[in-house]
Design a protein around this motif. Structure first.
Motif, PDB file in Angstrom:
ATOM      1  N   SER A 147     -18.665 -19.499  -0.194  1.00  0.00           N
ATOM      2  CA  SER A 147     -19.583 -19.719   0.923  1.00  0.00           C
ATOM      3  C   SER A 147     -19.504 -18.592   1.933  1.00  0.00           C
ATOM      4  O   SER A 147     -20.394 -18.444   2.771  1.00  0.00           O
ATOM      5  N   VAL A 163     -24.177 -19.413  -2.842  1.00  0.00           N
ATOM      6  CA  VAL A 163     -25.434 -20.141  -2.751  1.00  0.00           C
ATOM      7  C   VAL A 163     -25.925 -20.112  -1.306  1.00  0.00           C
ATOM      8  O   VAL A 163     -25.318 -20.702  -0.421  1.00  0.00           O
ATOM      9  N   HIS A 166     -28.112 -21.704   0.816  1.00  0.00           N
ATOM     10  CA  HIS A 166     -28.909 -22.934   0.818  1.00  0.00           C
ATOM     11  C   HIS A 166     -29.830 -23.052   2.027  1.00  0.00           C
ATOM     12  O   HIS A 166     -30.446 -24.096   2.254  1.00  0.00           O
ATOM     13  N   ARG A 178     -25.679 -13.787  -5.786  1.00  0.00           N
ATOM     14  CA  ARG A 178     -26.282 -14.508  -4.650  1.00  0.00           C
ATOM     15  C   ARG A 178     -27.482 -15.291  -5.150  1.00  0.00           C
ATOM     16  O   ARG A 178     -28.372 -14.734  -5.797  1.00  0.00           O
ATOM     17  N   VAL A 179     -27.493 -16.579  -4.851  1.00  0.00           N
ATOM     18  CA  VAL A 179     -28.599 -17.447  -5.259  1.00  0.00           C
ATOM     19  C   VAL A 179     -29.345 -17.886  -4.004  1.00  0.00           C
ATOM     20  O   VAL A 179     -28.787 -18.588  -3.154  1.00  0.00           O
ATOM     21  N   ALA A 227     -31.536 -20.327  -2.557  1.00  0.00           N
ATOM     22  CA  ALA A 227     -32.011 -21.660  -2.946  1.00  0.00           C
ATOM     23  C   ALA A 227     -32.471 -22.467  -1.733  1.00  0.00           C
ATOM     24  O   ALA A 227     -32.392 -23.699  -1.731  1.00  0.00           O
ATOM     25  N   PHE A 247     -25.157 -28.336  -4.925  1.00  0.00           N
ATOM     26  CA  PHE A 247     -24.248 -27.208  -5.103  1.00  0.00           C
ATOM     27  C   PHE A 247     -23.763 -27.148  -6.550  1.00  0.00           C
ATOM     28  O   PHE A 247     -23.819 -26.092  -7.201  1.00  0.00           O
ATOM     29  N   VAL A 261     -26.426 -26.110  -9.052  1.00  0.00           N
ATOM     30  CA  VAL A 261     -26.707 -24.668  -8.987  1.00  0.00           C
ATOM     31  C   VAL A 261     -25.608 -23.893  -9.714  1.00  0.00           C
ATOM     32  O   VAL A 261     -25.886 -22.973 -10.492  1.00  0.00           O
ATOM     33  N   GLU A 280     -25.980 -21.401 -12.945  1.00  0.00           N
ATOM     34  CA  GLU A 280     -25.522 -20.016 -12.923  1.00  0.00           C
ATOM     35  C   GLU A 280     -24.460 -19.775 -13.991  1.00  0.00           C
ATOM     36  O   GLU A 280     -24.393 -18.690 -14.579  1.00  0.00           O
TER      37      GLU A 280
END
Length: 513
Positions: free
Chosen positions: A223, A248, A250, A277-278, A280, A305, A308, A312
Protein backbone atom coordinates in the motif's frame (compact mmCIF):
# COMPACT_ATOMS: atom_id res chain seq x y z
CA UNK A 1 14.65 -16.44 17.46
CA UNK A 2 17.24 -16.16 20.16
CA UNK A 3 17.00 -19.15 22.49
CA UNK A 4 16.47 -16.94 25.54
CA UNK A 5 12.77 -16.08 25.63
CA UNK A 6 9.75 -15.42 27.85
CA UNK A 7 6.61 -17.34 26.88
CA UNK A 8 3.25 -15.57 27.33
CA UNK A 9 0.26 -17.92 27.58
CA UNK A 10 -2.88 -16.23 26.30
CA UNK A 11 -6.14 -16.53 28.26
CA UNK A 12 -8.08 -14.05 26.16
CA UNK A 13 -7.48 -10.57 27.55
CA UNK A 14 -7.12 -7.39 25.47
CA UNK A 15 -3.64 -6.57 26.80
CA UNK A 16 -1.98 -9.94 26.20
CA UNK A 17 0.32 -8.98 23.36
CA UNK A 18 1.19 -5.85 25.29
CA UNK A 19 2.85 -8.08 27.90
CA UNK A 20 5.14 -9.55 25.23
CA UNK A 21 5.87 -6.06 23.97
CA UNK A 22 6.92 -4.89 27.45
CA UNK A 23 9.22 -7.88 27.81
CA UNK A 24 10.78 -7.20 24.41
CA UNK A 25 11.39 -3.61 25.54
CA UNK A 26 13.59 -5.17 28.23
CA UNK A 27 15.68 -6.73 25.41
CA UNK A 28 14.33 -10.24 25.93
CA UNK A 29 12.45 -11.98 23.12
CA UNK A 30 8.86 -12.87 23.99
CA UNK A 31 5.91 -14.27 22.12
CA UNK A 32 2.28 -15.11 22.84
CA UNK A 33 0.95 -18.64 22.49
CA UNK A 34 -2.51 -20.07 23.32
CA UNK A 35 -3.10 -21.45 26.80
CA UNK A 36 -3.84 -24.82 25.17
CA UNK A 37 -0.14 -25.25 24.33
CA UNK A 38 0.98 -28.68 25.55
CA UNK A 39 3.60 -29.22 28.21
CA UNK A 40 5.80 -31.01 25.67
CA UNK A 41 5.64 -28.01 23.34
CA UNK A 42 6.57 -25.72 26.22
CA UNK A 43 9.50 -27.93 27.16
CA UNK A 44 10.69 -27.88 23.55
CA UNK A 45 10.65 -24.06 23.52
CA UNK A 46 12.57 -24.06 26.82
CA UNK A 47 11.50 -20.55 27.89
CA UNK A 48 13.39 -18.78 30.65
CA UNK A 49 10.04 -17.79 32.15
CA UNK A 50 6.28 -18.04 31.60
CA UNK A 51 3.65 -15.34 32.06
CA UNK A 52 -0.04 -16.22 32.39
CA UNK A 53 -2.20 -13.38 31.05
CA UNK A 54 -5.46 -11.83 32.13
CA UNK A 55 -8.77 -12.77 30.59
CA UNK A 56 -12.54 -12.30 30.85
CA UNK A 57 -13.36 -15.69 32.41
CA UNK A 58 -13.92 -16.78 36.00
CA UNK A 59 -11.70 -19.65 37.15
CA UNK A 60 -14.38 -21.64 38.96
CA UNK A 61 -16.65 -21.84 35.91
CA UNK A 62 -16.65 -25.27 34.22
CA UNK A 63 -15.82 -23.90 30.78
CA UNK A 64 -13.15 -21.44 31.96
CA UNK A 65 -9.80 -21.75 30.13
CA UNK A 66 -7.30 -23.63 32.26
CA UNK A 67 -3.75 -24.87 31.88
CA UNK A 68 -2.41 -28.07 33.42
CA UNK A 69 -1.34 -27.82 37.10
CA UNK A 70 1.82 -29.63 35.94
CA UNK A 71 2.88 -26.36 34.33
CA UNK A 72 3.92 -25.15 37.77
CA UNK A 73 6.18 -28.16 38.29
CA UNK A 74 8.38 -27.68 35.22
CA UNK A 75 10.97 -25.71 37.18
CA UNK A 76 10.35 -22.65 35.01
CA UNK A 77 9.51 -19.35 36.79
CA UNK A 78 5.85 -18.39 36.30
CA UNK A 79 4.17 -15.00 36.74
CA UNK A 80 0.36 -14.91 36.80
CA UNK A 81 -1.37 -11.62 35.94
CA UNK A 82 -5.00 -10.93 36.94
CA UNK A 83 -6.90 -14.03 35.67
CA UNK A 84 -3.53 -15.78 35.46
CA UNK A 85 -2.93 -15.01 39.14
CA UNK A 86 -6.35 -16.34 40.12
CA UNK A 87 -5.86 -19.46 38.01
CA UNK A 88 -2.44 -20.21 39.53
CA UNK A 89 -3.81 -20.05 43.06
CA UNK A 90 -7.01 -21.92 42.18
CA UNK A 91 -5.13 -24.84 40.59
CA UNK A 92 -2.65 -25.02 43.46
CA UNK A 93 -5.21 -25.12 46.28
CA UNK A 94 -6.00 -21.49 47.04
CA UNK A 95 -9.47 -19.91 47.24
CA UNK A 96 -10.89 -17.65 44.55
CA UNK A 97 -14.20 -15.90 45.19
CA UNK A 98 -16.46 -13.19 43.86
CA UNK A 99 -15.13 -9.90 45.20
CA UNK A 100 -17.41 -7.99 47.60
CA UNK A 101 -16.13 -4.76 46.02
CA UNK A 102 -15.12 -4.53 42.37
CA UNK A 103 -11.82 -2.77 41.66
CA UNK A 104 -11.33 -1.01 38.34
CA UNK A 105 -8.84 1.65 37.30
CA UNK A 106 -6.09 3.43 39.21
CA UNK A 107 -5.69 1.86 42.66
CA UNK A 108 -3.27 2.47 45.51
CA UNK A 109 -1.47 -0.79 46.29
CA UNK A 110 0.60 -1.44 49.40
CA UNK A 111 3.56 -3.67 48.55
CA UNK A 112 6.27 -5.52 50.46
CA UNK A 113 9.44 -3.97 49.09
CA UNK A 114 11.40 -7.03 50.23
CA UNK A 115 9.49 -9.21 47.76
CA UNK A 116 11.35 -10.13 44.56
CA UNK A 117 8.83 -8.48 42.21
CA UNK A 118 8.84 -5.23 44.16
CA UNK A 119 12.54 -4.49 44.50
CA UNK A 120 12.99 -0.76 43.91
CA UNK A 121 9.22 -0.12 44.04
CA UNK A 122 7.61 2.36 46.43
CA UNK A 123 5.82 0.82 49.41
CA UNK A 124 2.60 2.46 48.17
CA UNK A 125 2.33 2.47 44.40
CA UNK A 126 -0.41 3.10 41.84
CA UNK A 127 -1.53 0.09 39.79
CA UNK A 128 -4.27 -0.62 37.25
CA UNK A 129 -6.93 -2.97 38.61
CA UNK A 130 -9.71 -4.64 36.62
CA UNK A 131 -11.45 -7.49 38.43
CA UNK A 132 -14.71 -8.66 39.97
CA UNK A 133 -13.17 -11.89 41.31
CA UNK A 134 -10.28 -12.02 43.77
CA UNK A 135 -7.92 -14.39 45.58
CA UNK A 136 -9.51 -14.82 49.01
CA UNK A 137 -6.77 -17.15 50.25
CA UNK A 138 -3.44 -17.83 48.51
CA UNK A 139 -2.36 -21.39 47.70
CA UNK A 140 -0.17 -23.27 50.22
CA UNK A 141 3.45 -22.12 50.09
CA UNK A 142 2.57 -18.59 48.96
CA UNK A 143 2.99 -15.49 51.06
CA UNK A 144 1.06 -12.29 50.46
CA UNK A 145 3.29 -9.48 49.14
CA UNK A 146 0.74 -6.76 48.30
CA UNK A 147 -2.78 -5.68 49.22
CA UNK A 148 -5.27 -2.85 48.76
CA UNK A 149 -8.05 -1.57 51.01
CA UNK A 150 -10.51 -4.11 49.55
CA UNK A 151 -8.24 -6.77 47.99
CA UNK A 152 -6.38 -8.89 50.58
CA UNK A 153 -4.14 -10.58 47.98
CA UNK A 154 -3.04 -8.03 45.38
CA UNK A 155 0.19 -10.04 44.94
CA UNK A 156 1.77 -13.19 46.34
CA UNK A 157 4.92 -15.27 45.85
CA UNK A 158 6.24 -18.77 46.39
CA UNK A 159 9.97 -18.13 46.09
CA UNK A 160 10.91 -21.76 46.62
CA UNK A 161 8.87 -22.83 43.56
CA UNK A 162 9.59 -19.62 41.59
CA UNK A 163 5.88 -18.78 41.32
CA UNK A 164 4.60 -15.20 41.42
CA UNK A 165 1.23 -13.56 40.92
CA UNK A 166 -0.29 -10.07 40.78
CA UNK A 167 -3.97 -9.15 40.68
CA UNK A 168 -3.26 -5.92 38.75
CA UNK A 169 -1.85 -5.29 35.26
CA UNK A 170 1.86 -4.32 35.34
CA UNK A 171 1.99 -4.21 31.52
CA UNK A 172 -0.19 -1.10 31.09
CA UNK A 173 1.18 2.42 31.44
CA UNK A 174 -1.36 3.20 34.18
CA UNK A 175 0.60 0.95 36.55
CA UNK A 176 3.23 3.52 37.39
CA UNK A 177 6.04 1.11 38.34
CA UNK A 178 4.89 -1.81 36.18
CA UNK A 179 8.03 -1.83 34.05
CA UNK A 180 10.18 -2.18 37.18
CA UNK A 181 8.05 -5.12 38.34
CA UNK A 182 8.32 -6.89 34.99
CA UNK A 183 12.05 -6.18 34.88
CA UNK A 184 12.43 -7.75 38.32
CA UNK A 185 10.71 -10.89 37.06
CA UNK A 186 12.63 -11.06 33.79
CA UNK A 187 16.08 -10.16 35.11
CA UNK A 188 16.17 -11.26 38.74
CA UNK A 189 13.76 -14.20 38.78
CA UNK A 190 14.24 -15.61 35.26
CA UNK A 191 17.94 -14.61 35.08
CA UNK A 192 17.64 -13.35 31.50
CA UNK A 193 20.73 -11.74 29.93
CA UNK A 194 18.60 -9.10 28.17
CA UNK A 195 20.67 -9.09 24.97
CA UNK A 196 17.91 -9.55 22.35
CA UNK A 197 17.59 -6.77 19.76
CA UNK A 198 15.34 -6.04 16.80
CA UNK A 199 18.06 -7.24 14.42
CA UNK A 200 17.44 -10.70 15.88
CA UNK A 201 13.83 -10.45 14.72
CA UNK A 202 14.85 -9.28 11.26
CA UNK A 203 17.54 -11.94 10.76
CA UNK A 204 15.35 -14.76 12.01
CA UNK A 205 12.33 -13.60 10.00
CA UNK A 206 14.37 -13.56 6.79
CA UNK A 207 15.63 -17.06 7.51
CA UNK A 208 12.14 -18.39 8.35
CA UNK A 209 10.62 -16.80 5.23
CA UNK A 210 13.30 -18.36 3.00
CA UNK A 211 12.61 -21.78 4.51
CA UNK A 212 8.84 -21.40 4.16
CA UNK A 213 8.82 -20.05 0.60
CA UNK A 214 11.54 -22.28 -0.83
CA UNK A 215 11.38 -21.91 -4.60
CA UNK A 216 7.80 -20.60 -4.51
CA UNK A 217 6.64 -17.25 -5.83
CA UNK A 218 5.30 -14.52 -3.58
CA UNK A 219 2.84 -11.69 -4.11
CA UNK A 220 3.05 -8.75 -1.69
CA UNK A 221 0.14 -6.44 -0.97
CA UNK A 222 1.94 -3.09 -1.06
CA UNK A 223 0.00 0.00 0.00
CA UNK A 224 3.01 2.26 0.50
CA UNK A 225 2.25 2.65 4.20
CA UNK A 226 4.76 1.84 6.92
CA UNK A 227 3.59 -1.71 7.60
CA UNK A 228 3.36 -2.99 4.04
CA UNK A 229 6.59 -1.20 3.08
CA UNK A 230 8.54 -2.91 5.85
CA UNK A 231 6.95 -6.24 4.93
CA UNK A 232 7.89 -5.71 1.27
CA UNK A 233 11.55 -4.91 1.97
CA UNK A 234 11.77 -7.80 4.45
CA UNK A 235 10.45 -10.19 1.80
CA UNK A 236 12.68 -8.69 -0.85
CA UNK A 237 15.76 -9.42 1.27
CA UNK A 238 14.48 -12.95 1.91
CA UNK A 239 13.44 -14.10 -1.58
CA UNK A 240 14.56 -11.40 -4.04
CA UNK A 241 13.05 -11.67 -7.50
CA UNK A 242 10.64 -14.40 -6.36
CA UNK A 243 8.65 -11.47 -4.95
CA UNK A 244 6.19 -9.38 -6.94
CA UNK A 245 4.75 -6.29 -5.23
CA UNK A 246 1.28 -5.24 -6.29
CA UNK A 247 0.20 -1.73 -5.46
CA UNK A 248 -3.55 -1.29 -5.80
CA UNK A 249 -4.55 2.32 -6.28
CA UNK A 250 -8.17 2.00 -5.16
CA UNK A 251 -8.84 5.72 -5.42
CA UNK A 252 -9.00 5.99 -1.63
CA UNK A 253 -5.45 7.21 -1.01
CA UNK A 254 -4.24 10.56 0.24
CA UNK A 255 -3.59 13.35 -2.28
CA UNK A 256 -0.87 12.40 -4.82
CA UNK A 257 -0.04 9.29 -2.80
CA UNK A 258 -0.30 6.85 -5.68
CA UNK A 259 2.44 8.65 -7.59
CA UNK A 260 4.57 8.95 -4.44
CA UNK A 261 4.38 5.20 -3.79
CA UNK A 262 5.37 4.42 -7.37
CA UNK A 263 8.31 6.83 -7.12
CA UNK A 264 9.68 4.89 -4.13
CA UNK A 265 8.97 1.28 -5.11
CA UNK A 266 8.66 1.49 -8.89
CA UNK A 267 11.39 0.91 -11.49
CA UNK A 268 13.02 4.29 -10.78
CA UNK A 269 13.08 3.72 -7.02
CA UNK A 270 15.91 2.38 -4.80
CA UNK A 271 14.52 -1.15 -4.39
CA UNK A 272 15.01 -4.02 -6.80
CA UNK A 273 11.39 -5.12 -6.77
CA UNK A 274 8.99 -6.49 -9.33
CA UNK A 275 6.46 -3.66 -9.02
CA UNK A 276 2.96 -3.56 -10.51
CA UNK A 277 0.57 -0.62 -10.12
CA UNK A 278 -3.10 -1.39 -10.63
CA UNK A 279 -5.38 1.60 -11.16
CA UNK A 280 -8.70 0.28 -9.87
CA UNK A 281 -10.43 3.46 -8.70
CA UNK A 282 -13.68 3.02 -10.63
CA UNK A 283 -13.89 -0.65 -9.67
CA UNK A 284 -13.83 0.18 -5.95
CA UNK A 285 -16.16 3.17 -6.24
CA UNK A 286 -18.67 0.96 -8.03
CA UNK A 287 -18.53 -1.72 -5.32
CA UNK A 288 -18.98 0.91 -2.57
CA UNK A 289 -21.87 2.75 -4.21
CA UNK A 290 -24.77 3.13 -1.80
CA UNK A 291 -22.94 1.42 1.09
CA UNK A 292 -22.95 3.29 4.40
CA UNK A 293 -22.22 0.68 7.09
CA UNK A 294 -18.51 0.82 8.08
CA UNK A 295 -18.09 -2.93 8.59
CA UNK A 296 -19.64 -3.61 5.20
CA UNK A 297 -17.32 -1.06 3.58
CA UNK A 298 -14.28 -2.71 5.19
CA UNK A 299 -15.28 -6.18 4.06
CA UNK A 300 -16.07 -5.04 0.51
CA UNK A 301 -12.66 -3.38 0.25
CA UNK A 302 -10.92 -6.39 1.81
CA UNK A 303 -12.50 -8.84 -0.62
CA UNK A 304 -11.90 -6.61 -3.62
CA UNK A 305 -8.23 -6.28 -2.63
CA UNK A 306 -7.89 -10.05 -2.61
CA UNK A 307 -9.68 -10.44 -5.93
CA UNK A 308 -7.37 -7.87 -7.56
CA UNK A 309 -4.34 -9.71 -6.17
CA UNK A 310 -5.64 -13.02 -7.48
CA UNK A 311 -6.11 -11.53 -10.94
CA UNK A 312 -2.62 -10.02 -10.94
CA UNK A 313 -1.18 -13.30 -9.67
CA UNK A 314 -2.61 -15.11 -12.67
CA UNK A 315 -0.96 -12.58 -14.98
CA UNK A 316 2.36 -13.06 -13.20
CA UNK A 317 2.08 -16.84 -13.26
CA UNK A 318 1.79 -19.41 -10.51
CA UNK A 319 2.00 -17.63 -7.14
CA UNK A 320 2.06 -19.61 -3.91
CA UNK A 321 2.07 -17.01 -1.15
CA UNK A 322 0.40 -13.69 -0.37
CA UNK A 323 2.25 -11.29 1.96
CA UNK A 324 0.49 -8.64 4.04
CA UNK A 325 1.72 -6.02 6.50
CA UNK A 326 -0.69 -7.01 9.27
CA UNK A 327 0.47 -5.82 12.71
CA UNK A 328 -0.81 -6.74 16.15
CA UNK A 329 -3.31 -3.89 16.76
CA UNK A 330 -5.02 -4.98 13.49
CA UNK A 331 -5.30 -8.52 14.84
CA UNK A 332 -6.59 -7.63 18.31
CA UNK A 333 -9.17 -5.12 17.02
CA UNK A 334 -10.45 -7.64 14.49
CA UNK A 335 -11.36 -9.95 17.37
CA UNK A 336 -9.23 -12.95 16.47
CA UNK A 337 -8.88 -15.41 19.31
CA UNK A 338 -11.02 -14.52 22.35
CA UNK A 339 -10.87 -10.73 22.10
CA UNK A 340 -14.01 -8.77 21.23
CA UNK A 341 -14.43 -7.56 17.64
CA UNK A 342 -13.91 -3.78 17.53
CA UNK A 343 -13.63 -3.39 13.76
CA UNK A 344 -12.55 -5.65 10.91
CA UNK A 345 -9.26 -4.69 9.30
CA UNK A 346 -9.22 -5.35 5.56
CA UNK A 347 -6.20 -7.62 5.87
CA UNK A 348 -7.45 -9.59 8.91
CA UNK A 349 -11.15 -9.84 9.73
CA UNK A 350 -12.05 -8.40 6.33
CA UNK A 351 -10.65 -11.32 4.36
CA UNK A 352 -13.19 -13.36 2.37
CA UNK A 353 -13.77 -17.02 3.28
CA UNK A 354 -11.97 -18.27 0.18
CA UNK A 355 -8.53 -17.00 -0.83
CA UNK A 356 -6.78 -18.47 -3.88
CA UNK A 357 -3.27 -18.71 -2.39
CA UNK A 358 -1.41 -21.55 -0.72
CA UNK A 359 -0.77 -19.45 2.37
CA UNK A 360 -0.82 -15.87 3.67
CA UNK A 361 2.47 -14.69 5.20
CA UNK A 362 2.25 -11.93 7.82
CA UNK A 363 5.81 -11.39 9.10
CA UNK A 364 4.88 -8.37 11.28
CA UNK A 365 1.81 -9.92 12.88
CA UNK A 366 3.26 -9.93 16.41
CA UNK A 367 4.69 -6.40 16.33
CA UNK A 368 3.32 -3.03 17.40
CA UNK A 369 3.72 0.06 15.21
CA UNK A 370 6.84 1.38 16.95
CA UNK A 371 8.47 -2.06 16.69
CA UNK A 372 7.66 -2.15 12.97
CA UNK A 373 9.45 1.19 12.59
CA UNK A 374 12.51 -0.20 14.40
CA UNK A 375 12.50 -3.20 12.07
CA UNK A 376 12.26 -0.82 9.10
CA UNK A 377 15.32 1.12 10.24
CA UNK A 378 17.17 -2.16 10.78
CA UNK A 379 16.33 -3.08 7.17
CA UNK A 380 17.82 0.20 5.95
CA UNK A 381 14.55 1.82 4.89
CA UNK A 382 14.87 5.66 4.83
CA UNK A 383 13.55 7.46 7.90
CA UNK A 384 11.10 9.58 5.92
CA UNK A 385 9.32 6.39 4.81
CA UNK A 386 9.64 4.56 8.12
CA UNK A 387 8.09 7.46 10.03
CA UNK A 388 5.41 8.19 7.46
CA UNK A 389 1.94 8.82 8.84
CA UNK A 390 0.01 5.57 9.44
CA UNK A 391 -2.73 4.96 6.88
CA UNK A 392 -5.46 2.28 7.07
CA UNK A 393 -5.77 -0.35 4.36
CA UNK A 394 -9.36 0.65 3.49
CA UNK A 395 -8.01 4.17 3.03
CA UNK A 396 -10.27 7.20 2.98
CA UNK A 397 -13.35 4.97 2.84
CA UNK A 398 -13.26 4.78 6.64
CA UNK A 399 -12.53 8.50 6.95
CA UNK A 400 -15.75 9.26 5.10
CA UNK A 401 -18.86 8.72 7.19
CA UNK A 402 -21.61 7.19 5.06
CA UNK A 403 -21.48 6.51 1.33
CA UNK A 404 -18.16 6.87 -0.48
CA UNK A 405 -18.10 8.84 -3.74
CA UNK A 406 -15.32 10.24 -5.89
CA UNK A 407 -16.48 13.76 -5.01
CA UNK A 408 -16.26 13.10 -1.26
CA UNK A 409 -12.83 11.49 -1.66
CA UNK A 410 -11.52 14.64 -3.34
CA UNK A 411 -12.88 16.80 -0.50
CA UNK A 412 -11.05 14.71 2.08
CA UNK A 413 -7.84 14.57 0.03
CA UNK A 414 -7.69 18.34 -0.38
CA UNK A 415 -8.57 19.11 3.25
CA UNK A 416 -6.19 16.47 4.57
CA UNK A 417 -3.32 17.82 2.47
CA UNK A 418 -3.85 21.26 4.03
CA UNK A 419 -3.91 19.83 7.57
CA UNK A 420 -0.77 17.76 7.04
CA UNK A 421 1.08 20.71 5.51
CA UNK A 422 0.20 23.10 8.32
CA UNK A 423 1.14 20.48 10.95
CA UNK A 424 4.57 20.21 9.33
CA UNK A 425 5.06 23.98 9.07
CA UNK A 426 4.11 24.42 12.73
CA UNK A 427 6.44 21.61 13.82
CA UNK A 428 3.65 19.46 15.27
CA UNK A 429 4.08 16.61 12.78
CA UNK A 430 6.54 14.90 15.17
CA UNK A 431 4.39 15.55 18.24
CA UNK A 432 1.22 13.88 16.98
CA UNK A 433 1.70 10.19 16.14
CA UNK A 434 -1.25 10.22 13.75
CA UNK A 435 -3.30 13.05 12.31
CA UNK A 436 -5.76 13.36 9.44
CA UNK A 437 -9.00 14.87 8.18
CA UNK A 438 -12.25 12.89 8.05
CA UNK A 439 -15.51 13.88 6.38
CA UNK A 440 -18.66 13.72 8.48
CA UNK A 441 -22.03 12.90 7.00
CA UNK A 442 -23.41 16.20 8.29
CA UNK A 443 -24.22 19.16 6.10
CA UNK A 444 -25.11 22.53 7.52
CA UNK A 445 -26.13 26.00 6.46
CA UNK A 446 -23.38 28.57 6.05
CA UNK A 447 -22.78 31.99 4.55
CA UNK A 448 -19.92 32.62 2.17
CA UNK A 449 -19.62 35.70 -0.05
CA UNK A 450 -23.07 36.88 1.10
CA UNK A 451 -24.57 33.67 -0.29
CA UNK A 452 -26.21 30.77 1.49
CA UNK A 453 -24.25 27.52 1.44
CA UNK A 454 -25.22 23.99 2.47
CA UNK A 455 -21.96 22.08 2.62
CA UNK A 456 -20.21 19.34 4.56
CA UNK A 457 -18.48 19.52 7.94
CA UNK A 458 -15.07 17.89 8.21
CA UNK A 459 -13.26 16.72 11.31
CA UNK A 460 -9.62 17.12 12.33
CA UNK A 461 -8.18 14.16 14.23
CA UNK A 462 -4.74 14.16 15.90
CA UNK A 463 -3.59 11.73 18.59
CA UNK A 464 -0.51 10.92 20.63
CA UNK A 465 0.24 7.27 21.31
CA UNK A 466 3.08 4.78 21.67
CA UNK A 467 1.55 1.48 20.63
CA UNK A 468 -1.75 2.55 18.97
CA UNK A 469 -3.65 0.35 21.43
CA UNK A 470 -4.45 3.43 23.52
CA UNK A 471 -4.24 7.08 22.49
CA UNK A 472 -4.99 10.61 23.66
CA UNK A 473 -6.17 13.57 21.62
CA UNK A 474 -3.22 15.81 20.78
CA UNK A 475 -3.33 19.23 22.45
CA UNK A 476 -2.82 21.39 19.38
CA UNK A 477 -2.60 25.18 19.78
CA UNK A 478 -5.72 27.13 18.87
CA UNK A 479 -3.73 29.26 16.43
CA UNK A 480 -2.88 26.12 14.41
CA UNK A 481 -6.45 24.79 14.44
CA UNK A 482 -7.73 28.22 13.47
CA UNK A 483 -5.31 28.48 10.51
CA UNK A 484 -6.17 24.98 9.27
CA UNK A 485 -9.89 25.76 9.59
CA UNK A 486 -9.55 29.01 7.67
CA UNK A 487 -7.60 27.39 4.85
CA UNK A 488 -9.95 24.42 4.48
CA UNK A 489 -13.12 26.52 4.45
CA UNK A 490 -11.63 28.98 1.98
CA UNK A 491 -9.81 26.55 -0.31
CA UNK A 492 -11.91 23.37 -0.33
CA UNK A 493 -15.19 24.05 -2.08
CA UNK A 494 -17.85 21.85 -0.48
CA UNK A 495 -16.69 22.09 3.16
CA UNK A 496 -18.05 24.91 5.30
CA UNK A 497 -17.40 23.74 8.88
CA UNK A 498 -14.43 22.19 10.71
CA UNK A 499 -14.50 20.29 14.02
CA UNK A 500 -11.68 18.99 16.23
CA UNK A 501 -12.05 15.49 17.74
CA UNK A 502 -11.02 15.51 21.42
CA UNK A 503 -11.81 11.83 22.12
CA UNK A 504 -9.16 9.37 23.26
CA UNK A 505 -8.84 5.64 22.62
CA UNK A 506 -10.70 4.16 24.42
CA UNK A 507 -13.58 4.95 24.28
CA UNK A 508 -13.11 5.83 20.60
CA UNK A 509 -10.85 4.19 18.04
CA UNK A 510 -8.24 6.27 16.23
CA UNK A 511 -9.99 5.99 12.88
CA UNK A 512 -13.63 7.08 12.70
CA UNK A 513 -14.97 3.84 11.20
Amino acid sequence: MAKEMILVLDFGGQYNQLIARRVRELSVYSEVRPYTMSLDEIKELAPKGIILTGGPSTVYEDDAPKCSPELFKLGIPVLGICYGAQLMNYLLGGEVKSAPVREYGHTDVNVDTEAKLFKGVLSKTVCWMSHTVYIAKPAPGFRITAHTEVCPVAAAENVEENLYCVQFHPEVVHTVEGTTMLANFVKDVCKCKCDWKMDSFVETSIKEIREKVGSGRVLCALSGGVDSSVAAVLLSKAVGKQLTCVFVDHGLLRKNEGDEVEAVFGPEGPYDLNFIRVNAQERFYSKLAGVEDPETKRKIIGEEFIRVFEEEAKKVGAVDFLVQGTIYPDVIESGLGKSAVIKSHHNVGGLPDYVDFKEIIEPLRLLFKDEVRKAGLELGIPENLVFRQPFPGPGLAIRIIGEVTAEKVKLVQDADAIFRREMQLAGFDKYANQYFVALTNMRSVGCMGDERTYDYACLLRAVTTTDFMTAEAAELPWSLINKVTSRIVNEVKGISRVFYDCTGKPPATIELE
